[in-house]
Write a protein that holds these residues in place. Structure first.
Motif, PDB file in Angstrom:
ATOM      1  N   LYS A 110       6.789  30.359 -37.276  1.00 49.85           N
ATOM      2  CA  LYS A 110       5.340  30.313 -37.467  1.00 49.85           C
ATOM      3  C   LYS A 110       4.722  31.607 -36.951  1.00 49.85           C
ATOM      4  O   LYS A 110       5.062  32.080 -35.863  1.00 49.85           O
TER       5      LYS A 110
ATOM      6  N   THR B 158       1.315  33.039 -35.817  1.00 45.78           N
ATOM      7  CA  THR B 158      -0.070  32.749 -35.457  1.00 45.78           C
ATOM      8  C   THR B 158      -0.868  34.039 -35.338  1.00 45.78           C
ATOM      9  O   THR B 158      -0.314  35.144 -35.362  1.00 45.78           O
TER      10      THR B 158
ATOM     11  N   TRP C 142       0.192  37.794 -34.201  1.00 40.28           N
ATOM     12  CA  TRP C 142       1.604  38.131 -34.435  1.00 40.28           C
ATOM     13  C   TRP C 142       1.678  39.444 -35.208  1.00 40.28           C
ATOM     14  O   TRP C 142       0.936  39.671 -36.149  1.00 40.28           O
TER      15      TRP C 142
ATOM     16  N   TYR D 134      -2.744  30.738 -40.110  1.00 37.04           N
ATOM     17  CA  TYR D 134      -1.431  31.158 -39.656  1.00 37.04           C
ATOM     18  C   TYR D 134      -0.482  31.198 -40.850  1.00 37.04           C
ATOM     19  O   TYR D 134      -0.750  30.620 -41.905  1.00 37.04           O
TER      20      TYR D 134
ATOM     21  N   SER E 166       3.615  30.635 -42.239  1.00 37.35           N
ATOM     22  CA  SER E 166       4.813  29.869 -41.913  1.00 37.35           C
ATOM     23  C   SER E 166       5.912  30.187 -42.918  1.00 37.35           C
ATOM     24  O   SER E 166       5.699  30.116 -44.135  1.00 37.35           O
TER      25      SER E 166
ATOM     26  N   SER F 261      -6.658  26.875 -40.637  1.00 33.72           N
ATOM     27  CA  SER F 261      -6.515  26.155 -39.369  1.00 33.72           C
ATOM     28  C   SER F 261      -6.467  24.652 -39.567  1.00 33.72           C
ATOM     29  O   SER F 261      -5.974  23.910 -38.708  1.00 33.72           O
TER      30      SER F 261
END
Length: 657
Positions: free
Chosen positions: A547, A549, A552, A592, A594, A606
């Motif tokens: 993941k 977030t 990153w 985010y 994934s 979110s």
């Protein structure tokens, strides 16, 4: 008998000199041989060209003129004026004046008008064989505080100051252009308008040879007039001995102290000590009453801004030659005061090169102290914390870190200040910097971490912030109790790391991109972290199930991939910060990315809504790689570079290097 003859000879010499002066004054022309060597320190008599200002919000020029040296309209052929000239200063400070500074503009900000500024400058430069610097050849530019040519009222004292400033820039950087900006009055507001005009006209180096009393309102003037990132602004520390003046105390400027400079039989050929003629005449220094401690100062005896940062010659007894003819001045004079040291340092910055964009050149010397002459003798007064008024090995108040030894200490990139120690503040416009990250206290009150562009503090992507925008004048404070807090200008806590109860803790911007509060004695290699923002650099391989977030980021040879706080996943070219690909998902704070187990790389809001994907589902165990060729590629579980199995690519290889 012999004594009577000596007295008679002395009287005859006095009569002869008196007759010579009388004749010269009657003709309006004085020609005589002159000594180039100044008097020994402490033996000179000098006068201030401007009365010291005691009114808050006003400044006075800080030039001093020798009164025990005969003024001359000209000098005899094959002789030089009294006082140090260009060759002396270039030798004393090891400066590349003959080869550096071409085309760079140093601005001089002063109050009131010098009608003879250009003609006096021409006489000085001609005397020393320096290239002409005139309005006609585009080298010299004189304007009022708004850039016009309707000049303020003339003033003899400030005219002398202007001549000193112009001559010192010429001596140190004869290849530089010079812009003279004349403020309408001595008020801080008019001076500030002139300061802004100098920068607006393109000067990257601005000298200010004046000062006044400190006042709490000066913090407003700091932001309005002296906060110019990417511009080297120098200010004289003062001529009244121990004590602090404004604007030298501003955290946005380089405060310049003063020394006595004498020839010596050493390898350098010169020696320096703190300039101090008496308890009320000498370089200024000390601890500001109103200005917060800037991050790049680490001395422990002053909780606020300490003056000075660096220094140069200022003692009138070891003064400089200046040509000034306005208001009764008779041409060649010997001048001193920290009015001399400020333009010397401004011109040294010009020799060193253009300051880095968004940087504060006042920080440069703190990362390169070996390129300075450490001044270790002398004192400018009495104080309870000795180094604030007495020279010492390393940093001290009167001379700062020392005087120039070449230009390395004044060049951009001399330092990365990357920590906040207990009691230090990060104020509006200032920043901390590591190899990959710049942390900036924005003027809007938001503390923001940016990725650097090509190793510089350019406008890379934001990867983290305290979300405290809308609070102009806010600052970050590393408290003695271990808590890092962002306070509003009125003292309200807006954000903190909640790490109180850890006396001696400090804050560090790490080269890996992480922002960390460490306990006393801790560090990157020893552990002991109390808080971290989680923005450390990640692997260029994004594994199945990983993941990404907000904050990153990872990098390959030519690119950086960042999951931004605004919700966008963006690939940047490192060399210039250009975005070469994005998911187009900005405007979704908290989103985010994934790398799903089914092989699909997805950006989610979110709330879990899919905003973008690579459409590579159905490939269990697939993963993504940031390749050194500039591409981001999703591969099957058994594929990879050189093996095939590519499912999706950003197709950005053509944008690099």
């Amino acid at each position: 008998m012999h004594a009577r003859r000596r007295r008679a000879a002395s009287a005859a010499a006095v009569l002869s000199t008196t007759a010579l002066i009388s004749t010269a004054l009657s003709t309006g022309w004085l020609t005589a041989a002159a000594s180039a060597a100044p008097s020994a320190s402490g033996t000179a008599h000098a006068k201030h060209l401007c009365a010291h200002s005691t009114t808050p919000g006003h400044v006075a020029c800080l030039a001093e003129a020798r009164t025990d040296v005969l003024q001359r309209l000209t000098v005899s052929p094959h002789t030089t004026p009294s006082g140090y000239g260009p060759a002396d200063l270039q030798s004393a400070y090891n400066l590349p004046s003959a080869s550096a500074g071409s085309g760079r503009t140093v601005a001089i900000v002063d109050a009131l008008d010098d009608p003879n500024a250009e003609s006096d400058l021409a006489a000085y430069r001609a005397q020393y064989g320096l290239p002409a610097c005139t309005t006609a050849n585009g080298c010299f530019h004189k304007v009022n505080q708004t850039g016009g040519t309707t000049y303020p009222s003339p003033d003899a004292g400030w005219a002398g100051e202007i001549s000193l400033d112009l001559d010192m820039v010429s001596a140190v950087c004869p290849q530089c252009h010079i812009t003279l900006v004349e403020a309408s009055s001595t008020s801080t507001s008019d001076i500030g308008i002139a300061e802004n005009e100098a920068v607006a006209l393109g000067a990257k180096y601005v000298s200010n040879s004046f000062g006044g009393t400190e006042d709490p309102s000066e913090t407003y003037a700091d932001v309005q007039y002296f906060n110019h990132p990417g511009v080297a602004i120098t200010v004289s520390a003062g001529d009244s001995g121990y004590g602090v003046q404004y604007p030298a105390s501003s955290p946005y400027v380089t405060a310049v102290g003063g020394t006595s400079l004498s020839r010596a039989g050493t390898t350098r050929g010169w020696t320096e000590s703190v300039w101090s003629t008496s308890s009320t005449e000498g370089t200024g220094s000390g601890c500001s009453a109103d200005e917060a401690k800037p991050t790049w100062q680490t001395d422990t005896g002053c909780s606020h801004r300490t003056v000075a940062d660096v220094s140069a010659v200022a003692d009138p007894a070891t003064g400089v030659a200046v040509y000034d003819t306005y208001g009764g001045s008779a041409g060649w004079n010997v001048y001193g005061g920290t009015s001399a040291s400020s333009p010397i340092i401004a011109a040294t910055y010009a020799l060193a090169g253009t300051p880095a964009a968004n940087s504060y050149p006042s920080t440069y010397a703190y990362g390169h102290t070996s390129a300075l002459n450490d001044v270790t003798t002398g004192s400018d007064g009495t104080c309870s914390t000795s180094y604030l008024c007495t020279a010492a090995t390393g940093y001290d108040g009167p001379t700062g870190l020392g005087t120039p030894n070449g230009t390395a200490a004044f060049a951009s990139g001399a330092t990365n200040v990357n920590s906040l120690q207990p009691g230090q503040k990060l104020t509006s416009g200032h920043r901390l910097s590591s190899a990959n990250i710049t942390l900036t206290m924005g003027s809007d009150g938001n503390l923001v971490a940016y990725l650097k562009t090509n190793g510089t503090s350019g406008s890379g992507p934001a990867i983290w912030s305290t979300h405290t925008s809308g609070h102009s004048g806010a600052y970050a404070y590393m408290q003695a109790d271990g808590n890092l807090v962002v306070y509003s200008s009125t003292g309200t806590a807006l954000w903190s790391t909640h790490t109180y109860g850890h006396s001696g803790a400090y804050f560090l911007v790490q080269d890996d991109g992480n922002l960390v509060v460490y306990g006393s004695g801790g560090g990157p290699s020893t552990g002991g972290s109390l808080w971290a923002d989680g923005t450390s650099m990640h692997s260029a391989t994004i594994g199945s199930g990983q993941k990404l977030t907000a904050g990153w980021w990872a990098q390959a040879r030519y690119t950086r991939l960042a999951m931004q706080p605004d919700g966008n996943l963006v690939l940047y070219r490192k060399r210039d910060g250009r975005a070469i690909w994005s998911a187009g998902t900005y405007g979704h704070s908290g989103a985010y990315a994934s790398m799903q187990a089914d092989g699909n790389l997805v950006v989610y809001s979110s709330t879990g809504t899919a905003l973008w994907s690579t459409h590579t589902y159905g490939h269990s165990g697939a993963y993504a790689v940031m390749q050194n060729d500039g591409n981001v590629v999703v591969y099957t579980a058994t594929g990879g570079t050189g093996k095939g199995g590519a499912l999706w690519a950003s197709n950005t290889r053509s944008y690099v290097p």
